[in-house]
Design a protein around this motif. Sequence first.
Motif, short mmCIF file in Angstrom:
data_model
loop_
_atom_site.label_atom_id
_atom_site.label_comp_id
_atom_site.label_asym_id
_atom_site.label_seq_id
_atom_site.Cartn_x
_atom_site.Cartn_y
_atom_site.Cartn_z
N GLN A 159 3.84 42.38 -5.49
CA GLN A 159 4.89 41.77 -6.32
C GLN A 159 5.93 42.77 -6.79
O GLN A 159 7.05 42.39 -7.15
CB GLN A 159 4.25 41.05 -7.51
CG GLN A 159 3.58 39.74 -7.11
CD GLN A 159 2.82 39.08 -8.24
OE1 GLN A 159 2.24 39.76 -9.10
NE2 GLN A 159 2.80 37.76 -8.27
N THR A 160 5.60 44.05 -6.75
CA THR A 160 6.60 45.06 -7.09
C THR A 160 7.60 45.25 -5.95
O THR A 160 8.67 45.82 -6.15
CB THR A 160 5.93 46.42 -7.37
OG1 THR A 160 5.40 46.96 -6.14
CG2 THR A 160 4.81 46.30 -8.39
N GLY A 161 7.21 44.79 -4.73
CA GLY A 161 8.07 44.97 -3.56
C GLY A 161 7.97 46.35 -2.96
O GLY A 161 8.67 46.67 -1.99
N ARG A 162 7.06 47.17 -3.48
CA ARG A 162 6.97 48.57 -3.06
C ARG A 162 6.34 48.74 -1.68
O ARG A 162 6.71 49.65 -0.92
CB ARG A 162 6.16 49.35 -4.10
CG ARG A 162 6.34 50.83 -4.07
CD ARG A 162 5.51 51.51 -5.16
NE ARG A 162 4.07 51.38 -4.91
CZ ARG A 162 3.39 52.12 -4.05
NH1 ARG A 162 4.02 53.03 -3.31
NH2 ARG A 162 2.10 51.96 -3.90
N ILE A 163 5.37 47.89 -1.35
CA ILE A 163 4.70 47.95 -0.06
C ILE A 163 4.78 46.58 0.61
O ILE A 163 5.21 45.60 0.01
CB ILE A 163 3.23 48.40 -0.19
CG1 ILE A 163 2.41 47.35 -0.96
CG2 ILE A 163 3.12 49.78 -0.84
CD1 ILE A 163 0.92 47.61 -0.95
N HIS A 164 4.37 46.56 1.87
CA HIS A 164 4.34 45.32 2.65
C HIS A 164 2.89 45.07 3.08
O HIS A 164 2.04 45.96 3.02
CB HIS A 164 5.22 45.44 3.90
CG HIS A 164 6.61 45.92 3.61
ND1 HIS A 164 7.65 45.07 3.32
CD2 HIS A 164 7.13 47.18 3.55
CE1 HIS A 164 8.75 45.78 3.11
NE2 HIS A 164 8.47 47.05 3.24
N GLY A 188 7.16 51.57 1.00
CA GLY A 188 7.47 51.12 2.36
C GLY A 188 6.26 51.05 3.28
O GLY A 188 6.38 50.57 4.41
N THR A 189 5.10 51.48 2.82
CA THR A 189 3.89 51.42 3.65
C THR A 189 3.52 49.95 3.91
O THR A 189 3.70 49.08 3.05
CB THR A 189 2.71 52.12 2.93
OG1 THR A 189 3.04 53.49 2.75
CG2 THR A 189 1.43 52.00 3.74
N ALA A 246 5.65 46.06 12.25
CA ALA A 246 5.79 46.56 10.88
C ALA A 246 6.63 47.82 10.84
O ALA A 246 7.51 47.98 9.98
CB ALA A 246 4.41 46.80 10.27
N ASN A 247 6.37 48.75 11.76
CA ASN A 247 7.13 49.99 11.76
C ASN A 247 8.61 49.77 12.08
O ASN A 247 9.47 50.54 11.66
CB ASN A 247 6.53 50.99 12.76
CG ASN A 247 5.39 51.78 12.15
OD1 ASN A 247 5.34 52.02 10.95
ND2 ASN A 247 4.46 52.22 12.99
N LYS A 248 8.90 48.71 12.83
CA LYS A 248 10.31 48.36 13.10
C LYS A 248 10.87 47.42 12.03
O LYS A 248 12.03 47.01 12.10
CB LYS A 248 10.43 47.70 14.48
CG LYS A 248 10.21 48.68 15.63
CD LYS A 248 10.32 48.01 16.99
CE LYS A 248 11.75 47.71 17.39
NZ LYS A 248 12.47 48.92 17.83
N ARG A 249 10.02 47.07 11.04
CA ARG A 249 10.40 46.19 9.92
C ARG A 249 11.01 44.88 10.42
O ARG A 249 12.01 44.39 9.91
CB ARG A 249 11.33 46.92 8.96
CG ARG A 249 10.57 47.99 8.16
CD ARG A 249 11.47 48.87 7.34
NE ARG A 249 12.21 48.15 6.32
CZ ARG A 249 13.15 48.71 5.55
NH1 ARG A 249 13.45 50.00 5.72
NH2 ARG A 249 13.78 48.01 4.65
N MET A 250 10.35 44.32 11.43
CA MET A 250 10.86 43.11 12.07
C MET A 250 10.82 41.89 11.17
O MET A 250 11.68 41.01 11.26
CB MET A 250 10.07 42.82 13.35
CG MET A 250 10.45 43.68 14.54
SD MET A 250 12.16 43.42 15.10
CE MET A 250 12.97 44.85 14.39
#
Length: 336
Positions: A261-266, A239-240, A124-128
Motif C-alpha cells: 500500500q505504500t507503493g514502494r514494492i511490487h 521497486g523490488t 517484472a524487470n521490464k515493468r510491463m
Amino acid sequence: MMRPKIAFAAAADKTKFVFDAEALSRLEACCDIVREEPLSEFSSTSSQAVLAQIDVLITGWGCPKIAPEMIKAAPRLRLIAHSAGSVKLIIDQAVYAAGITVTNAADANAVPVAEFTLAMIILANKRMFEMRDRYRADRNRANSTAMMDEPIGNYHRTVGLVGASRIGRKVAGFLTALDVKVLINDPFVQADDPVLAGAELVDLDTLLARADVVSLHAPLLPETRGMIGADQLRLMRDGTTFINTARGALVDEAALIAELQTGRIHAVIDVTYPEVPVPSSPLYDLPNVFLTPHVAGAIGRERLRLGELVVDEIERFIGGRPLEFEVEPALLERLA
C-alpha cells in the motif's frame, strides 16, 4: 503371473487431461484397471470392494486422506502414485509402516510453475504491468514510452530465489539463459551443490537487500510459516518485485499488504492465505499487484505431464526397476 490391478482416487472434476487415451492405453498394457472412474471416498461398500483388489492406487487432487482404515481395506496395495504435486497432505505415515511405496508427479507439476515464474521475472524487470496500465490510462504513448529511459529491463539485474526446491532449481536453470545475477537462499544447500554453478548462496537478509526480484520457493513447514514478514519486506529496495508461487502461509499477508500500500514494492501473487482472499482484500485492487488464482501449476493440457510421469513410474515399479521420484518417509515432511 497375475497382472497388477489398478484404480484411481481423486476429485472427478480435477482429472481432465491428466490421463489421455495414450496414457490409459499404456496402463492397460501392463495392468488391469479395476475402475476407471476415480474413487472420491474409501468407506462405501463399493469403494472397499475396489480397494480389496488393487495393487496400485493412482491418486490426484481431491483424493481422500489415506489413513490406517483405508490401508486395512487394501491389503494388496503396494504402490501409491500421486498424479499431482505434493502428496504430503494425503499420506499418513501408516502407509510406510504397511510397506507401501509412494511416488508423485511433483517434478512434472514443477515445470509450469517454473515457466510461470520465469515469465513473471522477465515481465517484472521490464515493468510491463505498470507500462500496460499507463498505456491504458492515457491512450497514447507519452507516459508509457517515457519508462523506456528508466533503468529497467533484465540485463544485469539480480534475481533472488528463496528456496532451492524442485521448482527453485528449475527456475535457476531457466535463468541461465538470461544475463542476470542469481542469488539463492536455502539452509539445505551446501557449497558443492550443482545449483550454485550459476548462482551465489547468501543469507536471506542479503538476498532481500540485493535482489531486484525476490521469488519464493520454500516448502511450508512449521519453521517457514510467516518467514516473510514486515522485517523482511523492509529490507527490499524500492521497486523490488516479490513473487510468490509457493504457499500463501509463508508470508505475513497483513505485513505484505501494508508494504504494498505504500507503493514502494511490487508483487506477483499466485497463492494467498486464506487461499481465496476475502472480497474486500486490497490485493484485488492495488495497482502494483498482479494477482492470479493459483494457476502457476499444471492447468489444462499441462496436466498431461503429470499422467505421463505417473505411468512411467508405474511401468518402472511393475518391471522391478527403481523409481525416479519415490517419496521416502524422511522426504515427506520437507515437501511443499
